[in-house]
Design a protein around this motif. Structure first.
Motif, mmCIF file in Angstrom:
data_model
loop_
_atom_site.group_PDB
_atom_site.id
_atom_site.type_symbol
_atom_site.label_atom_id
_atom_site.label_comp_id
_atom_site.label_asym_id
_atom_site.label_seq_id
_atom_site.Cartn_x
_atom_site.Cartn_y
_atom_site.Cartn_z
ATOM 1 N N LEU A 104 0.814 -1.234 -0.056
ATOM 2 C CA LEU A 104 -0.036 0.154 -0.028
ATOM 3 C C LEU A 104 0.772 1.398 0.212
ATOM 4 N N LEU A 105 2.016 1.179 0.658
ATOM 5 C CA LEU A 105 2.883 2.366 0.599
ATOM 6 C C LEU A 105 3.481 2.564 -0.673
ATOM 7 N N LYS A 106 3.916 1.608 -1.364
ATOM 8 C CA LYS A 106 4.405 1.672 -2.682
ATOM 9 C C LYS A 106 3.385 2.559 -3.785
ATOM 10 N N VAL A 107 2.103 1.983 -3.762
ATOM 11 C CA VAL A 107 1.123 2.402 -4.607
ATOM 12 C C VAL A 107 0.217 3.641 -4.051
ATOM 13 N N GLY A 108 0.747 4.164 -2.940
ATOM 14 C CA GLY A 108 0.279 5.264 -2.363
ATOM 15 C C GLY A 108 -1.172 5.571 -1.821
ATOM 16 N N GLN A 109 -1.561 4.430 -1.321
ATOM 17 C CA GLN A 109 -2.875 4.284 -0.926
ATOM 18 C C GLN A 109 -2.961 3.873 0.736
ATOM 19 N N LEU A 110 -2.069 3.926 1.215
ATOM 20 C CA LEU A 110 -1.399 3.629 2.677
ATOM 21 C C LEU A 110 -2.494 4.289 3.564
ATOM 22 N N ASP A 111 -2.462 5.842 3.256
ATOM 23 C CA ASP A 111 -3.247 6.776 4.316
ATOM 24 C C ASP A 111 -4.516 6.601 4.160
ATOM 25 N N LEU A 112 -5.292 6.287 2.830
ATOM 26 C CA LEU A 112 -6.410 6.215 2.420
ATOM 27 C C LEU A 112 -6.924 4.859 3.269
ATOM 28 N N VAL A 113 -6.328 3.615 3.113
ATOM 29 C CA VAL A 113 -6.537 2.542 3.845
ATOM 30 C C VAL A 113 -6.573 2.499 5.429
ATOM 31 N N ILE A 114 -5.573 3.217 5.915
ATOM 32 C CA ILE A 114 -5.446 3.384 7.378
ATOM 33 C C ILE A 114 -6.873 4.249 8.033
ATOM 34 N N ALA A 115 -7.203 5.281 7.196
ATOM 35 C CA ALA A 115 -8.318 6.011 7.652
ATOM 36 C C ALA A 115 -9.599 5.161 7.389
ATOM 37 N N LEU A 116 -9.783 4.623 6.353
ATOM 38 C CA LEU A 116 -11.107 3.711 6.269
ATOM 39 C C LEU A 116 -11.007 2.561 7.330
ATOM 40 N N CYS A 117 -9.966 1.895 7.585
ATOM 41 C CA CYS A 117 -9.977 0.996 8.481
ATOM 42 C C CYS A 117 -10.209 1.341 9.943
ATOM 43 N N TYR A 118 -9.964 2.414 10.071
ATOM 44 C CA TYR A 118 -9.919 3.115 11.533
ATOM 45 C C TYR A 118 -11.683 3.646 11.697
ATOM 46 N N VAL A 119 -12.100 4.098 10.596
ATOM 47 C CA VAL A 119 -13.530 4.336 10.925
ATOM 48 C C VAL A 119 -14.517 3.161 10.946
ATOM 49 N N LEU A 188 -3.568 -6.819 12.179
ATOM 50 C CA LEU A 188 -4.268 -5.579 12.428
ATOM 51 C C LEU A 188 -3.053 -4.604 13.249
ATOM 52 N N GLY A 189 -2.343 -5.151 13.885
ATOM 53 C CA GLY A 189 -1.098 -4.504 14.677
ATOM 54 C C GLY A 189 -0.330 -3.832 13.711
ATOM 55 N N ALA A 190 0.227 -4.710 12.850
ATOM 56 C CA ALA A 190 1.235 -4.200 11.681
ATOM 57 C C ALA A 190 0.533 -3.316 10.940
ATOM 58 N N LEU A 191 -0.568 -3.342 10.488
ATOM 59 C CA LEU A 191 -1.077 -2.567 9.535
ATOM 60 C C LEU A 191 -1.623 -1.084 9.994
ATOM 61 N N LEU A 192 -2.289 -1.100 11.239
ATOM 62 C CA LEU A 192 -2.792 0.036 11.893
ATOM 63 C C LEU A 192 -1.890 0.466 12.986
ATOM 64 N N GLY A 193 -0.932 -0.118 13.568
ATOM 65 C CA GLY A 193 -0.119 0.622 14.484
ATOM 66 C C GLY A 193 -0.976 0.306 15.799
ATOM 67 N N ILE A 194 -1.575 -1.013 16.269
ATOM 68 C CA ILE A 194 -2.125 -0.895 17.397
ATOM 69 C C ILE A 194 -1.783 -2.331 18.105
ATOM 70 N N GLY A 195 -1.825 -2.320 19.443
ATOM 71 C CA GLY A 195 -1.303 -3.241 20.060
ATOM 72 C C GLY A 195 -2.380 -4.506 20.084
ATOM 73 N N GLY A 196 -3.507 -3.957 19.735
ATOM 74 C CA GLY A 196 -4.811 -5.032 19.703
ATOM 75 C C GLY A 196 -5.521 -5.557 21.333
ATOM 76 N N GLY A 197 -4.713 -5.083 22.229
ATOM 77 C CA GLY A 197 -5.299 -5.421 23.665
ATOM 78 C C GLY A 197 -6.586 -5.147 23.705
ATOM 79 N N PHE A 198 -7.250 -4.030 23.037
ATOM 80 C CA PHE A 198 -8.837 -3.839 23.307
ATOM 81 C C PHE A 198 -9.628 -4.619 22.607
ATOM 82 N N ILE A 199 -9.152 -5.629 21.527
ATOM 83 C CA ILE A 199 -9.843 -6.531 20.833
ATOM 84 C C ILE A 199 -9.669 -7.817 21.598
ATOM 85 N N MET A 200 -8.285 -7.923 21.804
ATOM 86 C CA MET A 200 -7.803 -9.515 22.362
ATOM 87 C C MET A 200 -8.418 -9.744 23.638
ATOM 88 N N VAL A 201 -8.439 -8.819 24.682
ATOM 89 C CA VAL A 201 -9.068 -8.990 26.023
ATOM 90 C C VAL A 201 -10.515 -9.422 25.902
#
Length: 308
Positions: A104-119, A188-201
């Motif tokens: 996604l970084l190479k094709v320039g779509q990383l920012d959009l995908v991260i925003a959509l995933c967070y929404v 999700l942790g690698a793609l969005l920068g989250i530890g995932g604890g709020f999902i894992m717990v």
């Protein structure tokens, strides 16, 4: 006091960075979550590129997880066997997440995908937490009690093959949901920068029925391993980890977490879940607004590199 961030390629006030780390550390200590799902958006809203924010927060999560895990090891509330299954599958998910991140970084779509995933992601999680905590508070006010499933009751998971016994957690379940959960959190942790604890717990408590006393320490074990792997991969493959940024966030986070833990101990569990649900939902709404509202500068020049 301005501090230049070499990978983010912009100057920022060091006290603001430490303050961000302290604020998220406070919330992490109060709610018992890693805070990456809040810190990453906060950095993005502050002007740091999503690529650098996602990768740099991973290093901060590693430090917080290591500190927390040591405390739970001393309390003997870590299921190392269950944590190992989650860790190995989480590393596999992290590798896949870093690969998708790089593409996604190479094709320039990383920012959009991260925003959509967070929404979508934070909006859904926040709404579910809000509904669940509101129901619990209403039931508490009426003097009724919601039905609680005890550890060991897994329903449909009892029918799955390859069951393994996890003595520390008093479980005898199939490895498939355990592996699937680990892969998803690692990705999700690698793609969005989250530890995932709020999902894992909540997943370990409500899906796998792991005893609450074992959940947090075991989750920290998985988070520590997967995010350490993710940080190394991001640094070597994409060069998007800003060490100076990560160190400032760590300093603030350690201090803030101590005060947050004290406040959290004085609040009811239902109230904490309600506040956390509102916070998660608010971050998702903010991302949605940024996607819809027309930016001040419609046209801008940017590269596809990590620090653009």
């Amino acid at each position: 006091m301005e501090l230049y961030l070499p990978i983010a390629e912009l100057p920022m006030n060091v006290f603001i960075l430490i303050g961000m780390g302290a604020a998220i550390g406070f919330l992490s200590g109060m709610f018992g979550v890693g805070g990456g799902f809040l810190l990453t958006p906060l950095l993005i809203f502050s002007g740091i590129s999503p690529a650098v924010a996602v990768a740099s927060v991973s290093s901060q999560i590693v430090a917080n997880s290591a500190s927390g895990m040591l405390a739970y090891i001393r309390k003997k509330t870590v299921d190392f066997k269950l944590g190992s299954f989650l860790l190995v599958s989480g590393i596999a998910g992290s590798g896949l997440g870093v690969l998708v991140y790089s593409l996604l970084l190479k094709v320039g779509q990383l920012d959009l995908v991260i925003a959509l995933c967070y929404v979508g992601f934070l909006g859904t999680i926040g709404a579910l937490m809000l509904v669940e905590s509101t129901r619990a508070l209403i039931a508490q006010k009426r003097g009724t009690q919601l039905p609680v499933k005890r550890p060991g009751q897994h329903g449909w998971m009892q029918k799955l093959p390859l069951r393994v016994r996890f003595e520390r957690s008093r479980l005898y379940i199939s490895v498939f949901p355990v592996i699937g959960l680990g892969v998803m959190i690692g990705f999700l942790g690698a793609l969005l920068g989250i530890g995932g604890g709020f999902i894992m717990v909540p997943a370990l408590i409500y899906l796998l029925r792991v005893p609450t006393t074992i959940v947090i320490g075991t989750t920290l074990m998985q988070t520590l391993g997967t995010m350490a792997f993710t940080t190394l991969m991001q640094a070597s493959a994409n060069q998007t980890v800003d060490v100076i940024l990560g160190l400032c966030l760590m300093v603030g986070g350690v201090v803030g977490a101590q005060f947050g833990a004290r406040v959290g101990q004085s609040l009811r569990g239902e109230t904490l879940r309600l506040l956390l649900g509102l916070l998660v939902l608010a971050v998702g709404v903010r991302f949605a607004v940024d996607l819809i509202v027309t930016p001040t500068e419609i046209y801008s020049l940017s590269g596809t590199g990590g620090a653009s």
